[in-house]
Enzyme design. Structure first.
Site, mmCIF file in Angstrom:
data_model
loop_
_atom_site.group_PDB
_atom_site.id
_atom_site.type_symbol
_atom_site.label_atom_id
_atom_site.label_comp_id
_atom_site.label_asym_id
_atom_site.label_seq_id
_atom_site.Cartn_x
_atom_site.Cartn_y
_atom_site.Cartn_z
ATOM 1 N N VAL A 198 0.842 -1.203 0.000
ATOM 2 C CA VAL A 198 0.000 0.000 0.000
ATOM 3 C C VAL A 198 0.879 1.257 0.000
ATOM 4 C CG1 VAL A 198 -1.768 1.288 1.273
ATOM 5 C CG2 VAL A 198 -1.935 -1.198 1.091
ATOM 6 N N GLU A 216 6.171 4.962 6.641
ATOM 7 C CA GLU A 216 6.578 4.125 7.789
ATOM 8 C C GLU A 216 6.197 2.697 7.446
ATOM 9 O OE1 GLU A 216 8.000 4.553 10.568
ATOM 10 O OE2 GLU A 216 7.870 6.652 11.141
ATOM 11 N N CYS A 250 6.142 -3.751 13.751
ATOM 12 C CA CYS A 250 6.956 -3.560 12.548
ATOM 13 C C CYS A 250 8.429 -3.864 12.809
ATOM 14 C CB CYS A 250 6.788 -2.139 12.017
ATOM 15 S SG CYS A 250 7.155 -0.882 13.254
#
Ligand code: NAD
Length: 463
Positions: A198, A216, A250
Protein backbone atom coordinates in the site's frame (compact mmCIF):
# COMPACT_ATOMS: atom_id res chain seq x y z
CA UNK A 1 -18.51 -2.85 17.25
CA UNK A 2 -19.30 -1.97 13.68
CA UNK A 3 -17.51 1.08 12.43
CA UNK A 4 -19.49 3.78 10.61
CA UNK A 5 -17.60 4.81 7.47
CA UNK A 6 -17.57 8.53 6.71
CA UNK A 7 -19.74 9.16 3.62
CA UNK A 8 -17.47 9.86 0.64
CA UNK A 9 -19.58 12.85 -0.41
CA UNK A 10 -18.51 14.59 2.83
CA UNK A 11 -14.80 14.47 1.99
CA UNK A 12 -14.76 17.64 -0.09
CA UNK A 13 -16.44 19.77 2.55
CA UNK A 14 -14.10 18.39 5.25
CA UNK A 15 -11.10 19.13 3.06
CA UNK A 16 -12.35 22.65 2.26
CA UNK A 17 -13.02 23.41 5.92
CA UNK A 18 -9.46 22.39 6.87
CA UNK A 19 -8.08 24.56 4.06
CA UNK A 20 -10.16 27.47 5.40
CA UNK A 21 -8.78 26.89 8.91
CA UNK A 22 -5.26 26.92 7.52
CA UNK A 23 -5.93 30.13 5.59
CA UNK A 24 -7.37 31.81 8.69
CA UNK A 25 -4.17 31.10 10.62
CA UNK A 26 -6.02 29.39 13.49
CA UNK A 27 -3.01 27.14 14.15
CA UNK A 28 -0.38 29.89 14.01
CA UNK A 29 -0.22 30.71 17.75
CA UNK A 30 2.04 28.32 19.64
CA UNK A 31 -0.27 28.62 22.67
CA UNK A 32 -3.15 27.17 20.60
CA UNK A 33 -0.99 24.27 19.45
CA UNK A 34 0.24 23.55 22.98
CA UNK A 35 -3.34 23.46 24.22
CA UNK A 36 -4.30 20.99 21.47
CA UNK A 37 -1.29 18.82 22.34
CA UNK A 38 -2.25 18.72 26.00
CA UNK A 39 -5.79 17.87 24.94
CA UNK A 40 -4.39 14.77 23.19
CA UNK A 41 -2.77 13.81 26.49
CA UNK A 42 -6.05 14.45 28.35
CA UNK A 43 -7.99 12.41 25.80
CA UNK A 44 -5.69 9.42 26.44
CA UNK A 45 -5.60 9.79 30.20
CA UNK A 46 -9.27 10.55 30.89
CA UNK A 47 -10.41 7.64 28.70
CA UNK A 48 -7.83 5.08 29.74
CA UNK A 49 -10.41 2.41 30.53
CA UNK A 50 -12.22 2.92 27.23
CA UNK A 51 -8.91 2.49 25.34
CA UNK A 52 -8.12 -0.65 27.36
CA UNK A 53 -11.53 -2.12 26.42
CA UNK A 54 -11.23 -1.13 22.75
CA UNK A 55 -7.78 -2.71 22.40
CA UNK A 56 -8.93 -5.80 24.26
CA UNK A 57 -11.79 -6.12 21.77
CA UNK A 58 -9.61 -5.36 18.73
CA UNK A 59 -6.45 -7.31 19.56
CA UNK A 60 -7.11 -9.16 22.82
CA UNK A 61 -4.44 -6.90 24.25
CA UNK A 62 -3.23 -7.38 27.82
CA UNK A 63 -3.74 -4.21 29.90
CA UNK A 64 -0.01 -3.69 30.38
CA UNK A 65 0.69 -3.60 26.64
CA UNK A 66 -2.17 -1.15 26.09
CA UNK A 67 -0.85 1.11 28.84
CA UNK A 68 2.57 1.15 27.18
CA UNK A 69 0.94 2.19 23.88
CA UNK A 70 -1.35 4.79 25.43
CA UNK A 71 1.33 6.04 27.83
CA UNK A 72 3.71 6.72 24.93
CA UNK A 73 1.07 8.89 23.23
CA UNK A 74 0.28 10.78 26.46
CA UNK A 75 3.94 11.34 27.30
CA UNK A 76 4.92 12.44 23.79
CA UNK A 77 2.01 14.88 23.59
CA UNK A 78 3.09 16.47 26.89
CA UNK A 79 6.80 16.55 25.97
CA UNK A 80 5.97 18.04 22.56
CA UNK A 81 3.94 20.82 24.22
CA UNK A 82 6.84 21.50 26.59
CA UNK A 83 9.47 21.56 23.85
CA UNK A 84 7.50 23.33 21.12
CA UNK A 85 8.83 26.85 21.86
CA UNK A 86 12.37 25.59 21.33
CA UNK A 87 11.54 23.65 18.12
CA UNK A 88 9.67 26.58 16.59
CA UNK A 89 12.41 29.17 17.26
CA UNK A 90 13.63 30.81 14.05
CA UNK A 91 17.29 29.91 13.45
CA UNK A 92 19.89 32.53 12.60
CA UNK A 93 22.49 31.29 10.15
CA UNK A 94 26.23 31.80 10.63
CA UNK A 95 27.48 33.87 7.68
CA UNK A 96 30.56 35.95 6.72
CA UNK A 97 30.66 39.44 8.21
CA UNK A 98 29.63 41.18 4.96
CA UNK A 99 26.30 39.23 4.95
CA UNK A 100 25.44 39.69 8.62
CA UNK A 101 23.29 42.78 8.06
CA UNK A 102 21.01 40.67 5.81
CA UNK A 103 19.68 38.81 8.87
CA UNK A 104 19.78 35.35 7.24
CA UNK A 105 17.12 33.35 9.13
CA UNK A 106 15.29 30.04 8.84
CA UNK A 107 11.65 30.34 9.86
CA UNK A 108 9.68 27.21 10.84
CA UNK A 109 6.42 27.65 8.97
CA UNK A 110 3.25 25.60 8.62
CA UNK A 111 3.35 23.14 5.74
CA UNK A 112 -0.40 23.09 5.13
CA UNK A 113 -3.22 20.54 5.35
CA UNK A 114 -2.02 16.96 5.82
CA UNK A 115 -3.34 13.41 5.58
CA UNK A 116 -2.32 10.76 8.12
CA UNK A 117 -3.09 7.09 7.36
CA UNK A 118 -2.49 4.62 10.18
CA UNK A 119 -2.53 0.80 10.61
CA UNK A 120 -4.27 -1.66 12.94
CA UNK A 121 -1.42 -3.17 14.92
CA UNK A 122 -0.87 -0.18 17.26
CA UNK A 123 -4.05 1.61 16.26
CA UNK A 124 -3.87 4.36 18.89
CA UNK A 125 -0.18 5.29 19.03
CA UNK A 126 0.41 5.04 15.29
CA UNK A 127 -2.52 7.41 14.70
CA UNK A 128 -1.77 9.84 17.53
CA UNK A 129 2.02 9.96 17.16
CA UNK A 130 1.98 11.54 13.68
CA UNK A 131 -1.00 13.66 14.73
CA UNK A 132 1.03 15.04 17.65
CA UNK A 133 3.71 16.13 15.17
CA UNK A 134 1.10 17.69 12.87
CA UNK A 135 -0.48 19.59 15.77
CA UNK A 136 2.92 20.81 16.97
CA UNK A 137 3.68 22.02 13.43
CA UNK A 138 0.25 23.69 13.16
CA UNK A 139 -1.00 21.56 10.26
CA UNK A 140 -4.76 20.95 10.04
CA UNK A 141 -5.09 17.20 9.53
CA UNK A 142 -7.30 14.38 8.38
CA UNK A 143 -6.66 11.20 10.32
CA UNK A 144 -7.58 8.03 8.40
CA UNK A 145 -7.32 5.37 11.09
CA UNK A 146 -7.34 1.67 10.26
CA UNK A 147 -10.80 0.21 9.71
CA UNK A 148 -9.53 -3.18 10.89
CA UNK A 149 -9.09 -2.14 14.54
CA UNK A 150 -12.70 -0.96 14.46
CA UNK A 151 -13.25 -0.55 18.21
CA UNK A 152 -10.26 1.75 18.54
CA UNK A 153 -11.35 3.62 15.39
CA UNK A 154 -14.89 4.13 16.75
CA UNK A 155 -13.56 5.31 20.09
CA UNK A 156 -11.17 7.84 18.55
CA UNK A 157 -13.95 9.02 16.20
CA UNK A 158 -16.10 9.70 19.23
CA UNK A 159 -13.38 11.31 21.37
CA UNK A 160 -11.36 13.41 18.94
CA UNK A 161 -13.97 16.17 18.38
CA UNK A 162 -14.57 16.37 22.13
CA UNK A 163 -10.91 17.17 22.81
CA UNK A 164 -9.48 18.74 19.65
CA UNK A 165 -10.61 21.73 17.60
CA UNK A 166 -12.78 20.08 14.92
CA UNK A 167 -12.15 22.95 12.55
CA UNK A 168 -8.52 21.73 12.39
CA UNK A 169 -8.49 17.99 13.11
CA UNK A 170 -10.89 15.42 11.65
CA UNK A 171 -11.15 11.65 11.54
CA UNK A 172 -12.35 9.98 8.35
CA UNK A 173 -13.23 6.29 8.53
CA UNK A 174 -13.10 3.94 5.58
CA UNK A 175 -11.31 1.05 3.90
CA UNK A 176 -9.15 0.84 0.76
CA UNK A 177 -11.87 2.21 -1.57
CA UNK A 178 -12.46 5.25 0.61
CA UNK A 179 -8.74 5.82 1.17
CA UNK A 180 -8.18 5.71 -2.58
CA UNK A 181 -10.70 8.55 -2.91
CA UNK A 182 -8.96 10.52 -0.15
CA UNK A 183 -5.63 10.13 -1.93
CA UNK A 184 -7.04 12.02 -4.93
CA UNK A 185 -7.05 15.29 -2.97
CA UNK A 186 -4.03 17.56 -3.05
CA UNK A 187 -2.45 17.30 0.43
CA UNK A 188 0.58 19.21 1.62
CA UNK A 189 2.01 16.06 3.19
CA UNK A 190 0.88 12.45 3.49
CA UNK A 191 2.11 10.41 6.43
CA UNK A 192 1.46 6.70 5.83
CA UNK A 193 2.17 3.85 8.24
CA UNK A 194 1.52 0.30 7.04
CA UNK A 195 2.73 -2.30 4.58
CA UNK A 196 4.96 -1.68 1.58
CA UNK A 197 2.40 -2.78 -1.02
CA UNK A 198 0.00 0.00 0.00
CA UNK A 199 2.98 2.30 0.60
CA UNK A 200 3.70 2.11 -3.13
CA UNK A 201 0.06 2.98 -3.91
CA UNK A 202 0.25 6.00 -1.58
CA UNK A 203 3.56 7.13 -3.10
CA UNK A 204 2.15 6.88 -6.64
CA UNK A 205 -0.98 8.86 -5.69
CA UNK A 206 1.13 11.53 -3.96
CA UNK A 207 3.42 11.84 -6.98
CA UNK A 208 0.49 13.09 -9.09
CA UNK A 209 0.41 16.25 -6.95
CA UNK A 210 4.16 16.26 -6.13
CA UNK A 211 3.08 15.86 -2.51
CA UNK A 212 5.91 15.04 -0.07
CA UNK A 213 5.30 11.91 1.98
CA UNK A 214 6.57 9.95 4.93
CA UNK A 215 6.43 6.19 4.60
CA UNK A 216 6.58 4.12 7.79
CA UNK A 217 6.78 0.60 6.40
CA UNK A 218 7.83 -2.78 7.72
CA UNK A 219 10.12 -5.56 6.60
CA UNK A 220 12.29 -8.20 8.16
CA UNK A 221 14.35 -7.10 11.18
CA UNK A 222 17.11 -9.68 11.78
CA UNK A 223 18.88 -10.63 14.98
CA UNK A 224 22.53 -11.68 15.09
CA UNK A 225 23.90 -13.38 18.18
CA UNK A 226 27.63 -13.80 18.64
CA UNK A 227 28.99 -16.89 20.33
CA UNK A 228 29.98 -15.08 23.54
CA UNK A 229 26.46 -13.81 24.25
CA UNK A 230 24.66 -14.71 27.49
CA UNK A 231 21.99 -16.90 25.84
CA UNK A 232 19.48 -16.75 28.68
CA UNK A 233 19.28 -12.96 28.72
CA UNK A 234 19.37 -12.82 24.91
CA UNK A 235 16.50 -15.33 24.73
CA UNK A 236 14.40 -13.30 27.18
CA UNK A 237 15.04 -10.08 25.29
CA UNK A 238 14.33 -11.62 21.89
CA UNK A 239 11.15 -13.29 23.13
CA UNK A 240 9.90 -10.07 24.68
CA UNK A 241 10.21 -8.28 21.31
CA UNK A 242 8.75 -11.26 19.47
CA UNK A 243 5.77 -12.01 21.68
CA UNK A 244 4.62 -8.49 22.58
CA UNK A 245 1.49 -7.82 20.52
CA UNK A 246 1.89 -11.44 19.34
CA UNK A 247 4.80 -10.50 17.09
CA UNK A 248 2.69 -7.96 15.20
CA UNK A 249 5.20 -5.14 15.50
CA UNK A 250 6.96 -3.56 12.55
CA UNK A 251 10.29 -3.92 14.38
CA UNK A 252 9.66 -7.36 15.87
CA UNK A 253 12.76 -9.56 15.63
CA UNK A 254 11.92 -11.50 12.48
CA UNK A 255 14.59 -14.22 12.40
CA UNK A 256 17.82 -15.07 14.24
CA UNK A 257 21.21 -15.61 12.65
CA UNK A 258 23.07 -17.77 15.16
CA UNK A 259 26.52 -19.36 15.09
CA UNK A 260 26.04 -23.02 14.13
CA UNK A 261 27.60 -24.28 17.39
CA UNK A 262 25.20 -22.23 19.57
CA UNK A 263 21.96 -23.04 17.75
CA UNK A 264 20.82 -26.04 19.87
CA UNK A 265 21.60 -24.25 23.14
CA UNK A 266 19.73 -21.15 21.97
CA UNK A 267 16.68 -23.18 20.94
CA UNK A 268 16.61 -24.93 24.34
CA UNK A 269 16.82 -21.69 26.26
CA UNK A 270 14.21 -20.01 24.01
CA UNK A 271 11.77 -22.84 24.75
CA UNK A 272 12.53 -22.69 28.47
CA UNK A 273 12.06 -18.92 28.68
CA UNK A 274 8.90 -19.10 26.55
CA UNK A 275 7.42 -21.53 29.08
CA UNK A 276 8.25 -19.14 31.89
CA UNK A 277 6.68 -16.19 29.98
CA UNK A 278 3.51 -18.11 29.05
CA UNK A 279 3.09 -21.08 31.40
CA UNK A 280 -0.12 -22.22 29.73
CA UNK A 281 1.40 -22.02 26.26
CA UNK A 282 -0.80 -19.44 24.58
CA UNK A 283 0.38 -15.94 23.75
CA UNK A 284 -1.89 -13.38 25.36
CA UNK A 285 -2.63 -11.12 22.43
CA UNK A 286 -3.95 -13.64 19.96
CA UNK A 287 -7.39 -14.81 21.05
CA UNK A 288 -9.67 -12.60 18.99
CA UNK A 289 -7.49 -11.39 16.18
CA UNK A 290 -9.79 -10.92 13.20
CA UNK A 291 -9.09 -12.93 10.09
CA UNK A 292 -7.73 -10.17 7.81
CA UNK A 293 -4.88 -9.53 10.21
CA UNK A 294 -3.51 -12.95 9.68
CA UNK A 295 -3.08 -12.69 5.96
CA UNK A 296 0.71 -12.10 6.11
CA UNK A 297 1.29 -15.26 8.12
CA UNK A 298 -1.69 -17.27 7.06
CA UNK A 299 -0.12 -18.25 3.80
CA UNK A 300 2.77 -19.75 5.74
CA UNK A 301 0.59 -21.98 7.85
CA UNK A 302 -2.10 -24.35 6.86
CA UNK A 303 -2.13 -26.46 9.98
CA UNK A 304 -0.11 -24.69 12.64
CA UNK A 305 -1.82 -23.33 15.70
CA UNK A 306 -1.25 -19.58 15.65
CA UNK A 307 -1.68 -19.03 19.34
CA UNK A 308 1.83 -20.22 20.21
CA UNK A 309 5.25 -18.96 19.30
CA UNK A 310 6.92 -21.41 16.93
CA UNK A 311 10.72 -21.45 17.00
CA UNK A 312 12.28 -23.55 14.26
CA UNK A 313 15.96 -24.43 13.88
CA UNK A 314 18.06 -25.07 10.76
CA UNK A 315 15.82 -22.90 8.64
CA UNK A 316 17.22 -22.74 5.13
CA UNK A 317 17.85 -19.27 3.66
CA UNK A 318 15.40 -20.26 0.89
CA UNK A 319 12.56 -21.15 3.25
CA UNK A 320 9.24 -19.32 2.75
CA UNK A 321 9.60 -17.99 6.33
CA UNK A 322 12.55 -15.92 5.15
CA UNK A 323 10.79 -14.32 2.18
CA UNK A 324 8.32 -11.71 3.50
CA UNK A 325 7.94 -10.00 6.86
CA UNK A 326 6.53 -12.63 9.25
CA UNK A 327 4.51 -10.24 11.47
CA UNK A 328 3.36 -13.06 13.73
CA UNK A 329 4.50 -15.76 16.15
CA UNK A 330 7.19 -17.57 14.17
CA UNK A 331 10.89 -17.35 14.95
CA UNK A 332 13.19 -19.07 12.46
CA UNK A 333 16.77 -19.74 13.55
CA UNK A 334 19.22 -19.63 10.66
CA UNK A 335 22.64 -21.14 11.44
CA UNK A 336 25.70 -19.25 10.15
CA UNK A 337 29.43 -19.88 10.41
CA UNK A 338 30.32 -16.42 11.68
CA UNK A 339 29.58 -12.70 11.68
CA UNK A 340 30.85 -12.36 8.13
CA UNK A 341 28.31 -14.86 6.82
CA UNK A 342 25.54 -13.11 8.81
CA UNK A 343 26.52 -9.78 7.26
CA UNK A 344 26.54 -11.21 3.77
CA UNK A 345 23.09 -12.69 4.39
CA UNK A 346 21.64 -9.38 5.64
CA UNK A 347 23.31 -7.26 2.98
CA UNK A 348 21.96 -9.45 0.19
CA UNK A 349 18.38 -8.56 1.25
CA UNK A 350 16.28 -5.36 1.51
CA UNK A 351 17.59 -3.03 4.23
CA UNK A 352 15.90 -3.89 7.54
CA UNK A 353 13.92 -1.41 9.63
CA UNK A 354 15.83 -2.55 12.74
CA UNK A 355 18.95 -4.66 13.16
CA UNK A 356 19.48 -6.38 16.51
CA UNK A 357 23.03 -7.41 17.39
CA UNK A 358 23.80 -9.32 20.55
CA UNK A 359 27.48 -8.76 21.23
CA UNK A 360 29.77 -7.16 23.78
CA UNK A 361 32.66 -6.91 21.36
CA UNK A 362 33.43 -3.18 20.98
CA UNK A 363 34.97 -3.75 17.55
CA UNK A 364 31.81 -5.36 16.20
CA UNK A 365 29.73 -2.54 17.70
CA UNK A 366 31.80 0.17 16.08
CA UNK A 367 32.16 -1.37 12.68
CA UNK A 368 28.93 -3.25 12.08
CA UNK A 369 28.64 -2.64 8.34
CA UNK A 370 25.09 -3.77 7.41
CA UNK A 371 22.64 -0.97 6.62
CA UNK A 372 19.39 -0.67 8.61
CA UNK A 373 16.94 1.98 9.85
CA UNK A 374 18.28 1.58 13.38
CA UNK A 375 20.84 -0.65 15.07
CA UNK A 376 20.21 -1.99 18.56
CA UNK A 377 22.79 -3.78 20.64
CA UNK A 378 21.81 -6.44 23.15
CA UNK A 379 18.03 -5.99 23.25
CA UNK A 380 15.00 -5.83 20.95
CA UNK A 381 12.09 -3.36 20.54
CA UNK A 382 13.33 -1.24 23.48
CA UNK A 383 14.65 1.51 21.18
CA UNK A 384 11.13 2.90 20.77
CA UNK A 385 11.03 3.69 24.49
CA UNK A 386 13.50 6.53 23.88
CA UNK A 387 11.31 9.46 22.83
CA UNK A 388 14.23 11.62 21.69
CA UNK A 389 15.57 9.08 19.16
CA UNK A 390 14.30 9.29 15.59
CA UNK A 391 12.35 6.24 14.50
CA UNK A 392 14.24 6.02 11.26
CA UNK A 393 14.10 3.81 8.23
CA UNK A 394 16.02 3.13 5.04
CA UNK A 395 15.42 1.46 1.70
CA UNK A 396 12.27 -0.66 1.54
CA UNK A 397 11.41 0.06 5.18
CA UNK A 398 10.36 3.56 4.08
CA UNK A 399 11.63 7.12 4.33
CA UNK A 400 11.43 10.11 6.67
CA UNK A 401 11.74 9.70 10.42
CA UNK A 402 9.41 10.36 13.31
CA UNK A 403 8.71 10.86 17.00
CA UNK A 404 8.67 14.18 18.78
CA UNK A 405 10.83 16.82 17.06
CA UNK A 406 11.45 14.51 14.11
CA UNK A 407 7.70 14.31 13.41
CA UNK A 408 7.39 18.07 13.91
CA UNK A 409 10.13 18.48 11.30
CA UNK A 410 8.24 16.26 8.80
CA UNK A 411 5.30 18.68 8.91
CA UNK A 412 7.30 21.92 9.05
CA UNK A 413 8.55 24.00 6.19
CA UNK A 414 12.03 25.50 6.67
CA UNK A 415 11.51 28.87 5.08
CA UNK A 416 14.76 30.67 4.26
CA UNK A 417 14.77 34.40 4.56
CA UNK A 418 17.08 37.38 4.14
CA UNK A 419 16.19 41.04 4.69
CA UNK A 420 18.75 43.11 2.83
CA UNK A 421 19.11 46.69 4.06
CA UNK A 422 19.60 49.71 1.77
CA UNK A 423 23.11 50.21 3.13
CA UNK A 424 24.14 46.86 1.62
CA UNK A 425 24.14 48.58 -1.81
CA UNK A 426 27.71 49.61 -1.07
CA UNK A 427 28.89 46.01 -1.30
CA UNK A 428 26.17 44.76 -3.68
CA UNK A 429 26.53 47.50 -6.29
CA UNK A 430 29.32 45.57 -8.00
CA UNK A 431 26.85 42.88 -9.20
CA UNK A 432 24.98 45.11 -11.66
CA UNK A 433 25.68 45.23 -15.42
CA UNK A 434 27.48 46.44 -17.35
CA UNK A 435 30.09 44.01 -15.96
CA UNK A 436 33.37 45.86 -15.66
CA UNK A 437 36.67 43.98 -15.32
CA UNK A 438 37.08 45.35 -11.78
CA UNK A 439 33.60 44.18 -10.67
CA UNK A 440 34.05 40.79 -12.31
CA UNK A 441 37.16 40.34 -10.16
CA UNK A 442 35.29 41.34 -6.97
CA UNK A 443 32.23 39.15 -7.64
CA UNK A 444 34.29 36.20 -8.89
CA UNK A 445 36.62 36.13 -5.91
CA UNK A 446 35.22 32.80 -4.53
CA UNK A 447 36.27 30.94 -7.66
CA UNK A 448 39.90 31.74 -6.78
CA UNK A 449 39.74 31.00 -3.05
CA UNK A 450 42.85 29.37 -1.66
CA UNK A 451 42.11 25.68 -1.07
CA UNK A 452 43.60 24.47 2.24
CA UNK A 453 45.78 21.38 2.47
CA UNK A 454 43.50 18.39 3.19
CA UNK A 455 45.42 17.45 6.32
CA UNK A 456 44.89 20.94 7.78
CA UNK A 457 41.08 20.60 7.67
CA UNK A 458 39.37 19.12 10.74
CA UNK A 459 38.33 15.52 10.17
CA UNK A 460 40.38 14.97 6.98
CA UNK A 461 43.42 12.84 7.67
CA UNK A 462 45.14 12.30 4.32
CA UNK A 463 46.45 15.02 2.04
P1 NAD B 1 -3.75 -1.82 7.53
O1 NAD B 1 -4.31 -2.97 6.76
O2 NAD B 1 -4.50 -1.27 8.70
O3 NAD B 1 -3.47 -0.69 6.46
C1 NAD B 1 -2.89 0.55 6.82
C2 NAD B 1 -3.77 1.67 6.27
O4 NAD B 1 -3.76 1.61 4.84
C3 NAD B 1 -5.22 1.54 6.72
O5 NAD B 1 -5.64 2.81 7.18
C4 NAD B 1 -5.93 1.08 5.47
O6 NAD B 1 -7.26 1.54 5.40
C5 NAD B 1 -5.10 1.67 4.36
N1 NAD B 1 -5.19 0.90 3.14
C6 NAD B 1 -5.28 -0.45 3.00
N2 NAD B 1 -5.32 -0.80 1.70
C7 NAD B 1 -5.27 0.36 0.99
C8 NAD B 1 -5.26 0.67 -0.41
N3 NAD B 1 -5.34 -0.27 -1.33
N4 NAD B 1 -5.17 1.97 -0.77
C9 NAD B 1 -5.08 2.93 0.15
N5 NAD B 1 -5.08 2.70 1.50
C10 NAD B 1 -5.17 1.43 1.90
O7 NAD B 1 -2.32 -2.16 8.11
P2 NAD B 1 -1.14 -3.07 7.52
O8 NAD B 1 -0.60 -2.43 6.29
O9 NAD B 1 -1.51 -4.49 7.46
O10 NAD B 1 -0.12 -2.86 8.73
C11 NAD B 1 0.88 -3.78 8.98
C12 NAD B 1 2.14 -3.38 8.23
O11 NAD B 1 2.53 -2.07 8.66
C13 NAD B 1 3.33 -4.27 8.51
O12 NAD B 1 4.07 -4.44 7.34
C14 NAD B 1 4.14 -3.46 9.52
O13 NAD B 1 5.51 -3.78 9.52
C15 NAD B 1 3.88 -2.06 9.05
N6 NAD B 1 4.03 -1.13 10.15
C16 NAD B 1 5.04 -0.23 10.10
C17 NAD B 1 5.23 0.64 11.17
C18 NAD B 1 6.35 1.64 11.21
O14 NAD B 1 6.30 2.51 12.07
N7 NAD B 1 7.32 1.59 10.33
C19 NAD B 1 4.37 0.58 12.26
C20 NAD B 1 3.35 -0.35 12.25
C21 NAD B 1 3.17 -1.20 11.17
Amino acid sequence: MSLQYTPVDEYSSIYDSLQATFAKGTALPLAWRKHQLLQVARMGQENKDAFISALKADLNRPVMETLVELGSAVERAILSAQQLDEWAQPEMVTVPEWQQSWLPTIYKTLLGVVLIISPWNYPVLLALQPLIGAIAAGCPSVLKVSEIADNSASLMTDLLPKYLDPSAFRIINGGPTETTRLLEFKWDHIFYTGNGRVGRIVAAAAAKHLTPITLELGGKSPVFIDDKTDLKVAAQRILWGKTTNAGQICIAPDYVLVPRGSQEALLDVLKEELRSFYPDGALTALGSVPQPMWSPVEKLTSNVLLSNLHCSKDVSPHDVLLEDEIFGPFLPLVPVDDLQEALEYINARPHPLALYVFTHDPQVKQSYPARSGSIIFNDTFQQVAVSGLPFSRIGESGYGSQTMKYTYDRFTHLRSSVDIPLQAEQSLGARYPPYSAENTKIIGVAADLKIPMSNSVDGIVNA
